[in-house]
Design a protein around this motif. Sequence first.
Motif, PDB file in Angstrom:
ATOM      1  N   THR A  42       0.805  -1.231   0.000  1.00  0.00           N
ATOM      2  CA  THR A  42       0.000   0.000   0.000  1.00  0.00           C
ATOM      3  C   THR A  42       0.836   1.279   0.000  1.00  0.00           C
ATOM      4  OG1 THR A  42      -0.171  -0.243   2.395  1.00  0.00           O
ATOM      5  CG2 THR A  42      -2.077  -0.944   1.101  1.00  0.00           C
ATOM      6  N   ASP A  44      -6.845   0.410   0.074  1.00  0.00           N
ATOM      7  CA  ASP A  44      -7.095  -0.613   1.088  1.00  0.00           C
ATOM      8  C   ASP A  44      -6.148  -0.476   2.269  1.00  0.00           C
ATOM      9  OD1 ASP A  44      -9.249  -2.223   0.269  1.00  0.00           O
ATOM     10  OD2 ASP A  44      -8.015  -3.067  -1.341  1.00  0.00           O
ATOM     11  N   THR A  97      -6.182  -5.582   4.594  1.00  0.00           N
ATOM     12  CA  THR A  97      -6.942  -6.030   3.414  1.00  0.00           C
ATOM     13  C   THR A  97      -5.985  -6.330   2.258  1.00  0.00           C
ATOM     14  OG1 THR A  97      -8.657  -4.536   4.181  1.00  0.00           O
ATOM     15  CG2 THR A  97      -8.963  -5.458   1.995  1.00  0.00           C
ATOM     16  N   ASP A 152     -16.929  -5.764   5.162  1.00  0.00           N
ATOM     17  CA  ASP A 152     -16.385  -5.649   3.802  1.00  0.00           C
ATOM     18  C   ASP A 152     -17.084  -6.671   2.897  1.00  0.00           C
ATOM     19  OD1 ASP A 152     -14.891  -5.448   1.510  1.00  0.00           O
ATOM     20  OD2 ASP A 152     -12.976  -5.260   2.552  1.00  0.00           O
ATOM     21  N   ARG A 185     -10.372   1.249  -2.854  1.00  0.00           N
ATOM     22  CA  ARG A 185     -11.377   1.056  -1.801  1.00  0.00           C
ATOM     23  C   ARG A 185     -12.363   2.229  -1.839  1.00  0.00           C
ATOM     24  NH1 ARG A 185      -9.728   1.139   4.606  1.00  0.00           N
ATOM     25  NH2 ARG A 185     -11.820   0.776   5.403  1.00  0.00           N
TER      26      ARG A 185
END
Length: 733
Positions: A117, A160, A164, A195, A333
Amino acid sequence: MAVVQTIKERCQTCYSCIRNCPAKAIKVVEGQATVVEERCVSCGNCVRVCAQKAKVVDSRDMDLVKGFLSSDQTVVIMLAPSFPAAFAGVAADHLFEALLAMGFAHVEEVTTGVQLTVPKYQELLEKGDQECVIASYCPAVVGLIEKHYPQLISYLAPIDSAVTATGKYVKKKFPNAKVVLAGPCIAKKEEARSDKRHIIDAVLTFKELKELFSQAGIEVPKSKTEKNVGENFLPRLFPLPGGLIKNLKLVDGFIPELASVEGIDNCLNILQNMSQGKVKPRFIDILFCQGCIDGPEIDSDKDLLTRKALVFDYAQKKLNNPARKLPFLDLTRTYSDQSRQLPYPSENEIRKILKHTYKIKPEDELNCGACGYNTCREKAIAVYQGLAEIDMCLPYLLHKSRGEIEYYRDRLKKAVTPPSHYLDAIIGESEVIKNLKRTVEKAAKSDSTILIQGESGVGKEMIALAVHNLSSRRNKPFIGINCAALPELLLESELFGYEEGAFTGARKGGKLGKFELAEGGTILLDEIGDLPLSMQAKLLRVLQEREFERVGGTSTIKLNVRVMAATNRDLRKLAQEGKFRIDLFYRLNVLPISVPPLRARTEDIPLLIGHFIEKLTKDKNISPKIVADETLELLLKYDWPGNVRELENIIERAIYLTEGNVIREDCLPPHVRELKGYSGQTIKPIKEAVREIEKQLITEALKATKGNKVMAAKLLGITRVTLYQKLKEFNLE
Ligand SMILES: Nc1ncnc2c1ncn2[C@@H]1O[C@H](COP(=O)(O)OP(=O)(O)OP(=O)(O)O)[C@@H](O)[C@H]1O
């Protein structure tokens, strides 16, 4: 089902959860504090602060994981990067081996998700399309924004969380595997459950993971001699405060454009300020806890500094393995506005609710916080919104229970007291008192409404009680209500009671009014002259029809109560002035009793003095006192505007001030002692006389308090500074 559950039997209504809930997501129903799922952000603060352990984390996922492990499915466990703090003294490779022994096919560190990420964040910040970016790693913060600060949703990074992202990576690597997360966070359970993409199949807290080890009989050996299991330094610092900023290789969080904020108070403060547009950082990492090493279920007995050192130590050691090449994954997301506006009361409605707990004037609002709300107004608003109950007010409950104790004490006393006692208790041998006693006996034989008139403190309530206790209703309640002490709205519900739902904040099951409480007995409407006109009309109807309805009720209740009213005002005159209904006056005045003022029966004064000395010295367990002749002379001269009550108070004060056995005139208050001056003293300038009295009073107060100046100032009703000035002025030091 909310992630945090309440064990009802344990909840002791201490309201600590309300006080500490950042989302005001606790609702009290019949004394039980439960979580309101739609408002809850699963931060776990209520679990942390509940001393009774009534708030617990929903542990269904433990069974789920046990089910996965006993099936033939592939189960992968992801470890949150704070695990070295949760498993202090355990080597990472031993922990991984223990997890494999428990049946997990593979262990993946969530640092993978950090690596995945971080580049996405760097890209987002470089592009600069989003004027303000709030990191989306902390699920409690995301929950707060989605549920309580929806105006900030557009600032949340559309990326995310690391968990996740790791889940997506694991699912790609092991397509049919069940993915389990173990971490310190309760809110991660909620994040995974809500989710819709179903990436994480179950979330265990570290506490639950340790419990599973114990149930499986696996002991993780404590040793620090670990093998090389890691590969990257920075992602492992992720669970520390400011961990993300370090990973993004941003300078640091000291400048407002790039900041990291940790801890519940700071978190709420910044969200509040951002929602009001007061600050708008370019990038901000907001963490509900002091980093993930402070997560509510970290299950560590180490302090934060030690936990930090444990994580740092693990990060430093593992630099030898070559970095993995991670696949490209779609990590976008979205968020949704889940806020629910609660109804907001008008000022009038707030005041109405406050009145129900006797908060009429602003100074009645003590804002003591015992109910869990910071102010009485906040609590009133919560009552309106259905989150709080009207009775959740400690001063109000104390006030009420004191009243109840008095009532039962009185009933107990009555049970052991012969009826004649109540007549004997009326002290006095004067002709007027003898007549009064005869009237009382006659009145007791009838059931008519009585109106007792007389100055304040003459003994009206005492007369009413005597009539009741001599009457056939003596074994039923005697209930008094002061019509002047309550506001109109409260008075109606106090007198007639109310039905459940009669008004905002009405107690479940409704409430009995005084008329119902007095069923079969007597009600004394004291200070009837102060009854508001609207209530006079209602009372008249009740007296005429001998029936009434509760507030908000439809069914009729028959009146089986003897009504007595008392007043120190001239009701006939009030009626002429249009302030009292003449028809009500006639209804009440069926059997009038007039109690004369004390000055009209001075021959009773010595008897009353003797009675009060005996009663008070007995009560206080002190030796009996006698009254000096010159003291009695003054007491007989005085005109007693406050009647018997004033006499009782003066005797009590004198007993307190008397050192020996004789109550001398210097124990009387100055305004009584002054009466002596009129007959014999030489006239002197007022200023001089006032100085003399002041000096005398101060000397007396110091004597009574054995030289304690703070107490003396209190007794005299002056400040300590004024007392010191006066002591100097009068040379009393
Ligand atoms: N004749 C009496 N003998 C003994 N005590 C008395 C007598 N009259 C009054 N008292 C005492 O004086 C005090 C005041 O009496 P009570 O409260 O009955 O007066 P009240 O007229 O109802 O006052 P208010 O008008 O202020 O309500 C009580 O403590 C009561 O016991």
